[in-house]
Design an enzyme around this catalytic site. Structure first.
Site, PDB file in Angstrom:
ATOM      1  CG  ASP A   1       1.125  -3.853 -17.182  1.00 40.54           C
ATOM      2  OD1 ASP A   1       1.041  -3.980 -18.423  1.00 40.54           O
ATOM      3  OD2 ASP A   1       1.671  -2.876 -16.634  1.00 40.54           O
TER       4      ASP A   1
ATOM      5  CD  GLU B   1       7.888  -7.245 -17.916  1.00 38.08           C
ATOM      6  OE1 GLU B   1       8.435  -6.191 -18.299  1.00 38.08           O
ATOM      7  OE2 GLU B   1       7.081  -7.286 -16.985  1.00 38.08           O
TER       8      GLU B   1
ATOM      9  CG  HIS C   1       6.019  -3.475 -17.942  1.00 39.14           C
ATOM     10  ND1 HIS C   1       7.105  -3.953 -17.269  1.00 39.14           N
ATOM     11  CD2 HIS C   1       5.660  -2.341 -17.280  1.00 39.14           C
ATOM     12  CE1 HIS C   1       7.398  -3.146 -16.257  1.00 39.14           C
ATOM     13  NE2 HIS C   1       6.521  -2.152 -16.250  1.00 39.14           N
TER      14      HIS C   1
ATOM     15  NE  ARG D   1       9.887  -3.486 -12.176  1.00 43.58           N
ATOM     16  CZ  ARG D   1       9.218  -2.410 -12.603  1.00 43.58           C
ATOM     17  NH1 ARG D   1       7.940  -2.487 -12.885  1.00 43.58           N
ATOM     18  NH2 ARG D   1       9.844  -1.259 -12.767  1.00 43.58           N
TER      19      ARG D   1
ATOM     20  CB  ILE E   1      -0.117  -3.191 -12.027  1.00 39.91           C
ATOM     21  CG1 ILE E   1      -0.604  -2.874 -10.619  1.00 39.91           C
ATOM     22  CG2 ILE E   1      -1.290  -3.443 -12.949  1.00 39.91           C
ATOM     23  CD1 ILE E   1       0.243  -2.013  -9.804  1.00 39.91           C
TER      24      ILE E   1
ATOM     25  CG  LEU F   1      -2.139   0.950   1.089  1.00 38.30           C
ATOM     26  CD1 LEU F   1      -3.147   0.476   0.047  1.00 38.30           C
ATOM     27  CD2 LEU F   1      -2.843   1.118   2.442  1.00 38.30           C
ATOM     28  N   GLY F   2       1.667   1.371  -1.077  1.00 37.61           N
ATOM     29  CA  GLY F   2       2.481   2.575  -1.264  1.00 37.61           C
ATOM     30  C   GLY F   2       1.680   3.589  -2.071  1.00 37.61           C
ATOM     31  NE  ARG F   3       5.786   7.134  -4.247  1.00 33.73           N
ATOM     32  CZ  ARG F   3       7.025   7.357  -3.792  1.00 33.73           C
ATOM     33  NH1 ARG F   3       7.273   8.440  -3.098  1.00 33.73           N
ATOM     34  NH2 ARG F   3       8.005   6.529  -4.054  1.00 33.73           N
ATOM     35  CB  ILE F   4       1.189   2.503  -7.341  1.00 33.06           C
ATOM     36  CG1 ILE F   4       2.102   3.464  -8.132  1.00 33.06           C
ATOM     37  CG2 ILE F   4       0.306   1.702  -8.291  1.00 33.06           C
ATOM     38  CD1 ILE F   4       3.136   2.781  -9.019  1.00 33.06           C
TER      39      ILE F   4
ATOM     40  CB  SER G   1       2.560  -2.368   3.534  1.00 30.47           C
ATOM     41  OG  SER G   1       1.879  -1.928   2.388  1.00 30.47           O
ATOM     42  NE  ARG G   2       9.002  -3.037   2.494  1.00 28.15           N
ATOM     43  CZ  ARG G   2       9.856  -2.312   1.784  1.00 28.15           C
ATOM     44  NH1 ARG G   2      11.130  -2.525   1.883  1.00 28.15           N
ATOM     45  NH2 ARG G   2       9.440  -1.373   0.978  1.00 28.15           N
TER      46      ARG G   2
HETATM   47  C1  8YV Z   1       8.017   1.949 -17.007  1.00 27.99           C
HETATM   48  C2  8YV Z   1       7.492   0.966 -14.715  1.00 27.99           C
HETATM   49  O1  8YV Z   1       7.467   1.471 -18.168  1.00 27.99           O
HETATM   50  O2  8YV Z   1       7.995   3.000 -13.653  1.00 27.99           O
HETATM   51  C3  8YV Z   1       8.063   1.786 -13.613  1.00 27.99           C
HETATM   52  O3  8YV Z   1       8.566   1.184 -12.662  1.00 27.99           O
HETATM   53  O4  8YV Z   1       7.395  -0.198 -14.608  1.00 27.99           O
HETATM   54  C4  8YV Z   1       7.020   1.609 -15.945  1.00 27.99           C
HETATM   55  O5  8YV Z   1       6.315   2.754 -15.633  1.00 27.99           O
HETATM   56  C5  8YV Z   1       9.371   1.386 -16.927  1.00 27.99           C
HETATM   57  O6  8YV Z   1      10.008   1.559 -15.718  1.00 27.99           O
HETATM   58  C6  8YV Z   1      10.241   2.058 -18.000  1.00 27.99           C
HETATM   59  O7  8YV Z   1      11.383   1.378 -18.141  1.00 27.99           O
END
Ligand code: 8YV
Length: 316
Positions: free
Chosen positions: A258, A263, A281, A234, A232, A154-157, A176-177
């Site tokens: 995503d 990748e 992504h 990693r 969304i 639960l960070g900014r995103i 969250s941690r």
């Molecule tokens: C970008 C992302 O596409 O900001 C990030 O961490 O995963 C994406 O917004 C990527 O980092 C660009 O290389």
């Protein structure tokens, strides 16, 4: 400052690349390993700043090969491809591009959430194949409003995703941690506990060594056959082999992804599954947000070269 102070690592948006080459005479690290060896032999000592993206980063060996490196300016909020612990040990500043992409990445999470539960991509394929005419109505989907949603990270995103889900009357919990202050969402003590108590688990945790396979087979099992996983963050945060196995065996109702472990390779077993939505992504991939990320990247570079510090330092 001489003309070879700035090193470009990996491809960058034209706006960033043109500026660093035009304004600072940046040199680009060749892509091939043999080209890199030769290039570093000639130039390694001159580079004080590397400009890169989350996709490529300045990894352990490259960082070691740059004895005078003082800063890594990263395009993207995620910097897991850069060896942050070596940077910290050597006093190398690392900057990223936080906040400016929160909206778009959160919007992408919601797009996946709605698509996976309501099966809009699968229904689109159904119409294009002519199945509506030949087979009749599309099978019923799953209600998206009012679900119990667990947010891992639960960070900014994560918070931006939660705010959007409030509009769908969802019941939100998180892990969250550390507990997050100023939110009313229920805290779960572990990823497995979070997974067991929700209908949809959304992964929004930062990548990097600390979050590798936080979502393992046990967590996927805890989401269960009527639950969904959205990622969304990693690919490294999820045990991809366990995820694919669970989807193939029906031990998970569906997934919206995503990001992937390797990748742009995506496990081909997933291609035939209509309960899975696969994106390349593109979380932050809008004209507006990428321009904001580019501007912040350049502002960090300008600031470092002028003052020795960046505007948005990682770990600050
Ligand atoms: C970008 C992302 O596409 O900001 C990030 O961490 O995963 C994406 O917004 C990527 O980092 C660009 O290389």
């Amino acid at each position: 400052m001489n003309n070879t102070t700035v090193l470009q690592v990996g491809p960058l948006m034209p706006m960033v690349q043109d500026a660093i080459v035009g304004d600072y005479g940046a040199l680009r690290l060749p892509d091939s390993p043999s080209g890199q060896d030769d290039f570093l032999l000639r130039h390694a000592e001159s580079f004080e700043v590397a400009v890169t993206s989350g996709k490529v980063g300045v990894g352990t060996d490259l960082m070691r090969a740059l004895p005078n490196l003082r800063a890594v300016i990263n395009f993207g909020v995620g910097y897991d491809t850069t060896d942050f612990s070596q940077a910290a040990e050597r006093g190398i500043t690392v900057s990223n591009t936080p906040d400016v992409l929160n909206d778009c990445v959160a919007d992408t999470a919601i797009a996946l959430y709605l698509d996976v539960l309501r099966k809009t991509s699968a229904a689109d394929r159904y119409v294009r194949r002519g199945d509506w005419v030949t087979t009749g109505n599309f099978p019923l989907a799953t209600k998206a409003s009012g679900k119990r949603v667990g947010i891992l990270g639960l960070g900014r995103i994560g918070k931006a995703i939660a705010r959007r889900l409030e509009g769908f009357d969802c019941i939100i919990s998180y892990h969250s941690r550390n507990r997050v202050t100023g939110v009313s969402y229920e805290y779960a003590a572990s990823p497995a506990e979070l997974a067991a108590g929700c209908d949809v688990l959304i992964v929004a945790a930062a990548g990097g060594p600390e979050s590798v396979r936080l979502v393992d087979a046990a967590v996927i099992e805890a989401i269960g056959p009527t639950g969904y996983l959205i990622n969304i963050a990693r690919g490294s945060v999820v045990d991809e082999a366990a995820l694919v196995a669970a989807l193939l065996k029906g031990r998970l109702a569906g997934a919206g992804l995503d990001v992937f472990a390797d990748e742009p390779k995506v496990p081909e077993d997933l291609f035939a599954l209509d309960n899975v939505v696969l994106l390349p992504h593109l979380g932050s991939g809008t004209h507006e947000t990428r321009a904001d990320m580019a501007e912040l990247t350049l502002a960090n570079l300008r600031s470092f070269l002028a003052t020795g510090s960046v505007l948005t330092a990682v770990g600050a």
